[in-house]
Design a protein around this motif. Structure first.
Motif, PDB file in Angstrom:
ATOM      1  N   ILE A  61      72.850 -10.115  45.016  1.00 59.10           N
ATOM      2  CA  ILE A  61      71.399  -9.945  44.937  1.00 59.10           C
ATOM      3  C   ILE A  61      70.863  -9.875  46.367  1.00 59.10           C
ATOM      4  O   ILE A  61      71.147 -10.759  47.186  1.00 59.10           O
ATOM      5  N   THR A  62      70.083  -8.835  46.678  1.00 58.58           N
ATOM      6  CA  THR A  62      69.558  -8.711  48.041  1.00 58.58           C
ATOM      7  C   THR A  62      68.395  -9.649  48.313  1.00 58.58           C
ATOM      8  O   THR A  62      68.169 -10.041  49.462  1.00 58.58           O
ATOM      9  N   PRO A  84      70.939 -14.569  48.540  1.00 59.40           N
ATOM     10  CA  PRO A  84      70.524 -14.958  49.894  1.00 59.40           C
ATOM     11  C   PRO A  84      70.253 -16.460  50.012  1.00 59.40           C
ATOM     12  O   PRO A  84      69.479 -17.024  49.234  1.00 59.40           O
ATOM     13  N   ALA A  85      70.863 -17.071  51.005  1.00 62.48           N
ATOM     14  CA  ALA A  85      70.636 -18.499  51.233  1.00 62.48           C
ATOM     15  C   ALA A  85      69.169 -18.784  51.529  1.00 62.48           C
ATOM     16  O   ALA A  85      68.628 -19.818  51.121  1.00 62.48           O
ATOM     17  N   GLY A  86      68.494 -17.864  52.224  1.00 66.52           N
ATOM     18  CA  GLY A  86      67.094 -18.066  52.574  1.00 66.52           C
ATOM     19  C   GLY A  86      66.153 -18.028  51.387  1.00 66.52           C
ATOM     20  O   GLY A  86      64.987 -18.422  51.511  1.00 66.52           O
ATOM     21  N   ASP A  87      66.628 -17.548  50.244  1.00 67.94           N
ATOM     22  CA  ASP A  87      65.802 -17.508  49.035  1.00 67.94           C
ATOM     23  C   ASP A  87      66.198 -18.597  48.041  1.00 67.94           C
ATOM     24  O   ASP A  87      65.751 -18.592  46.888  1.00 67.94           O
ATOM     25  N   ARG A  88      66.995 -19.544  48.478  1.00 65.67           N
ATOM     26  CA  ARG A  88      67.541 -20.565  47.579  1.00 65.67           C
ATOM     27  C   ARG A  88      66.465 -21.314  46.797  1.00 65.67           C
ATOM     28  O   ARG A  88      66.662 -21.680  45.645  1.00 65.67           O
ATOM     29  N   LYS A 120      59.037  -9.682  51.812  1.00 69.20           N
ATOM     30  CA  LYS A 120      58.245 -10.527  50.914  1.00 69.20           C
ATOM     31  C   LYS A 120      58.971 -11.788  50.480  1.00 69.20           C
ATOM     32  O   LYS A 120      58.340 -12.694  49.946  1.00 69.20           O
ATOM     33  N   THR A 121      60.290 -11.864  50.694  1.00 70.02           N
ATOM     34  CA  THR A 121      60.993 -13.135  50.498  1.00 70.02           C
ATOM     35  C   THR A 121      61.685 -13.485  51.814  1.00 70.02           C
ATOM     36  O   THR A 121      62.103 -12.586  52.558  1.00 70.02           O
ATOM     37  N   PRO A 122      61.830 -14.764  52.124  1.00 72.67           N
ATOM     38  CA  PRO A 122      62.338 -15.142  53.446  1.00 72.67           C
ATOM     39  C   PRO A 122      63.811 -14.845  53.668  1.00 72.67           C
ATOM     40  O   PRO A 122      64.247 -14.749  54.813  1.00 72.67           O
TER      41      PRO A 122
END
Length: 199
Positions: A61-62, A84-88, A120-122
């Protein structure tokens, strides 16, 4: 699924009437197990095709807004999920059984993982598969043969987003696959630089 510019890449899509663009998923055929990126639901025809190609070992997932049919297809194929770890902490990933959290600089099954800033997502990611760049939300294809940026109201930081696109262009991709809109299959670096020049 449609064959793309390389024999190991396939795509399928659903048309979004509200935005007048296709939302697409990509299958990367690999000897050690196929990968789906940002998968839309599969029709019976495309599901059979995916099985003919060897099934699916991983789903990537991007960004959290592109979970789409990932959780359901992971069950169908017995696949593992990467995100993405930043969207955890994003709510769209609540309850999604992620096996691998990815971040900028990682390698994922031979693909280079690139972090996108300002979207729009980190935690948004792009993936470089040899000469082919696969993007999530930040870079899209509203018009055939060209690329455009996510609209300003959806950007967290436009300057950072532009810097991220410049970083992608510096990778020199020949093709750019997008999750939203139409991909470009040649002169990918040039189309990214055209995008930068238009901002």
């Amino acid at each position: 699924m449609k064959s793309l510019h390389r024999p190991d890449l396939f795509a399928w899509s659903s048309f979004d009437e509200a935005r007048n663009v296709d939302f697409s998923g990509t299958l990367w055929r690999r000897r050690d197990g196929n990968v789906l990126f940002d998968p839309m639901p599969l029709t019976d025809h495309d599901l059979a095709h995916a099985h003919e190609l060897g099934g699916v070992a991983w789903i990537a997932i991007t960004n959290a807004d592109h979970v789409r049919a990932a959780a359901e297809l992971a069950v169908v194929f017995g696949a593992k999920l990467a995100a993405p770890a930043g969207d955890r902490e994003r709510p769209d990933l609540d309850g999604v059984p992620v096996a691998l959290w990815l971040e900028d600089g990682d390698e994922f099954l031979g693909a280079r993982v690139i972090g996108m800033q300002g979207s729009k997502t980190p935690g948004e990611l792009a993936f470089l598969l040899g000469d082919t760049l696969l993007c999530g939300d930040l870079v899209r294809g509203q018009r055939a043969g060209s690329l455009n940026l996510l609209p300003d109201p959806k950007l967290a930081d436009k300057a950072a987003a532009v810097a991220s696109v410049a970083r992608l262009a510096d990778l020199g991709p020949s093709a750019v696959l997008v999750g939203d809109g139409q991909s470009v299959f040649r002169d990918g670096e040039a189309r990214l630089r055209d995008l930068l020049a238009s901002i």
